[in-house]
Design an enzyme around this catalytic site. Structure first.
Site, PDB file in Angstrom:
ATOM      1  N   GLU A  63       0.816  -1.230   0.000  1.00 39.29           N
ATOM      2  CA  GLU A  63       0.000   0.000   0.000  1.00 39.29           C
ATOM      3  C   GLU A  63       0.842   1.269   0.000  1.00 39.29           C
ATOM      4  OE1 GLU A  63      -3.627   0.637   1.897  1.00 39.29           O
ATOM      5  OE2 GLU A  63      -4.342  -1.410   1.703  1.00 39.29           O
ATOM      6  N   HIS A 109      -2.462  -0.928   9.793  1.00 36.97           N
ATOM      7  CA  HIS A 109      -2.036  -2.312  10.030  1.00 36.97           C
ATOM      8  C   HIS A 109      -0.857  -2.296  11.006  1.00 36.97           C
ATOM      9  CE1 HIS A 109      -3.955  -4.677   6.602  1.00 36.97           C
ATOM     10  NE2 HIS A 109      -4.401  -3.444   6.444  1.00 36.97           N
TER      11      HIS A 109
END
Lengths: 423, 423
Positions: free
Chosen positions: B49, B272
């Protein structure tokens, strides 16, 4: 493996020209091809342009007793057209669809809809691991002004990288297919330099077939003269390429092509000529054979072809970015026109004309939007290819700069397992 | 390699949540991540990402002294978001873009535009060949009614196949990434069974971090409780997986995760949690260790998970075909309506309304056409996955039927090179 071990491999390759409704005498040609394959009982028959899955299923049924294993590589909207029939069990198969494959708006060229790919089969023959690849690259429609050149170079590189990374433990590597590349074309040289594959036509001492090994010849009744363009005698774009790891010799004992008609002098199987090769794999003590094209001294032709490919892909990338920018302007223009039409319609002026123009304008904005996104993606994929080429080029240069002693650790580290023994 | 040889490998993995304009405090988080990576000096830092190439370039500059090698995997329209920073030279890299990756018309989910992929790096460390893979699979937006399940299973299979076919000569295989799969999810089990990869969290004896190794936890200020759905304590979807060839032991000495904030108890690096693993590779005599999950006796869990995946992909294929048919009817309806509108406009009846309806109708026909083609391609890709699964399933069954003696020749022939030594 015994010292006097010999593996004989008979291979058949044909671009079948199997376009439903468009290709002439398709059903008859497929039937006769099936009869011929059954009679000849090759080890492997690798076919391209079997666009109709019904044709594959027909051949599968027909060839079942002689070729118990078969696989059809599905991809894209139409399909890759690739399939294979094997006398020996297929241990594994997989495929890689090329990232770049023409343009969706070039509907008449159709390649984009096929999802062109490379298929891999792993076979275990007499204790050897054989990786057999079958592929079909983007067609060349206009050699003088080839808008697909960067894509075909990128495909050749992706094909070479796929072979390079998936064949590291294979004893024998075989690649058959319609590359849509002439032997001296950039993509063909790049593929051969990076994978170390040998061209059966150039290597064999026993060739029978069309002049200069051509696989599209004017004698073939399905070939239109204008398709051959500046090559009235024919072109060679279908190949059988191979290599073996160190410790094994591989050679092409015989290579045959059809010559504008089928092997019984009947009508041809396709508009392409079929290739039939007998390969011989023998045990041999590992040898170091720095030939002009393979071995540490080879880095020069490799760097040269890498540099050429880099430049071609770079140019393609600039072109893709240019198209994305043009599309960006078209979106802006379309939006402006839409606003104007809305204002006109709301104000009651030329209401009907404004409403009539609404549809093509919405179409312009949406079309330009899709065009912009597509070329953005094209630029990104070409950039990816350029980065990979640049990396390999950098390492090839490092290897050259450090001299022959350090080359095995650098460049050969890259090509580990790709080195083929000379015949 | 000396008998007492030990290779220590420190690995960092993080899904960076780096969406330009949308992800909170992106610039600050990227800066702090760079500082942390520089200070810790891992062997490899694998990131997902990183959607903005500027962020990658910023990190590349910042990390250059500590991590001289770096690569950004470009694909799709937006990009794969994958990148890697390495303390050691990268010998080779390549990537494979997943054939299936959601739907282009699900614009709000965006996955389709990213061109999600698996990136491969080949490194030579202390005489060993390390294949490091980084990936990010399609997100799960609704666990109860997951319309992307078949795609995620197909991606897990393609990932497993890519690792299987490209790592046959690697000594050590490492896979890091955000799989968007819980440990017991079908895709995760399929990947582990087919590649033989071990889960660092399950294998290590020294774990420090969030409860049950979760990588999305409610304590993280960027995580919304509804994202965790029925798992209020958190979910584990990011992984460090590894294996080594026979003759080498690989073990995870320590595994750490962040716990909702950065390692200095400051704001988190991402939504995350980061994974930090210390892997140890040691020389060992080859051992045959038929554990419950690996070795000839394992064919049962493999066949079971293959069967499950086959059923899921088959269902996805039926669904894709249904949508393609629906779109086919919509095209027909749209064309009928267009003809009707033309007739109305030509006849002078409700001319203005007819013209107004022209645009949405053309849109309907074109949209339904694109929808039809997309789902045709989806069905073809799922069919390809199903055929591959079926082939492996067939061979696994053959191996079972023939009993343990014949298994190495059949099933293990498939998984040659994939077998990991138990720790």
């Amino acid at each position: 493996m015994k010292p006097n071990f010999t593996l004989r491999l008979r291979v058949f390759n044909l671009n079948c020209w199997g376009i439903p409704y468009l290709s002439k005498h398709r059903a008859d040609r497929v039937k006769r091809l099936g009869d011929f394959l059954n009679m000849e009982s090759f080890d492997l028959a690798l076919l391209e342009e079997v666009w109709s899955e019904q044709d594959f299923q027909y051949l599968r049924q027909k060839l079942l007793p002689t070729y118990p294993a078969a696989h059809y590589f599905r991809s894209g909207i139409i399909g890759s057209g690739l399939c294979v029939f094997s006398k020996h069990p297929i241990q594994e198969f997989t495929q890689h669809v090329f990232t770049l494959n023409g343009y969706p708006y070039m509907i008449h060229h159709c390649d984009w809809f096929c999802g062109k790919a490379v298929g891999l089969l792993v076979l275990h023959l007499s204790g050897l691991v054989l990786n057999a690849y079958v592929t079909h690259l983007h067609a060349e429609y206009n050699r003088q002004k080839d808008i697909y050149l960067a894509h075909r170079v990128a495909q050749a590189w992706e094909l070479a990288q796929f072979i390079h990374h998936t064949s590291k433990k294979a004893d024998v590597v075989l690649l058959c297919g319609d590359l849509n590349l002439h032997p001296k074309d950039l993509g063909c040289r790049l593929l051969k330099e990076w994978t170390g594959l040998h061209d059966a036509y150039l290597e064999t001492r026993d060739f029978k077939g069309s002049e200069e090994g051509c696989t599209m010849v004017p004698k073939n009744c399905y070939v239109k003269q204008q398709e051959l363009g500046p090559f009235p005698l024919g072109i060679r774009i279908d190949y059988v390429l191979y290599k073996a790891v160190s410790g094994l010799y591989i050679s092409c004992k015989t290579l045959k092509t059809t010559t504008g008609h089928d092997p019984y002098s009947g009508p041809p199987f396709s508009d392409h000529e079929a290739l039939m090769a007998t390969l011989c794999v023998r045990h041999s003590p590992p040898q170091h054979n720095p030939s002009p094209t393979h071995g540490p001294a080879e880095s020069s032709p490799l760097t040269s072809v890498l540099r050429e490919a880099w430049a071609e892909v770079d140019q393609g990338m600039a072109q893709a970015r240019w198209w994305a920018t043009v599309a960006g302007y078209a979106i802006g223009l379309g939006l402006l026109l839409l606003a104007l039409l809305c204002a006109l319609a709301a104000g009651g002026w030329i209401r009907e004309a404004a409403l009539l123009l609404w549809t093509p304008n919405v179409g312009l904005v949406l079309g330009a939007g899709a065009f912009h996104l597509f070329h953005m993606q094209e630029a990104k994929s070409l950039c990816k290819t350029r980065t990979e080429l640049q990396h390999v080029l950098g390492r090839a240069r490092e290897a050259q700069d450090l001299g022959p002693e350090s080359q095995p650790a650098l460049l050969l580290g890259q090509q580990e397992g790709d080195r083929a023994e000379e015949q």
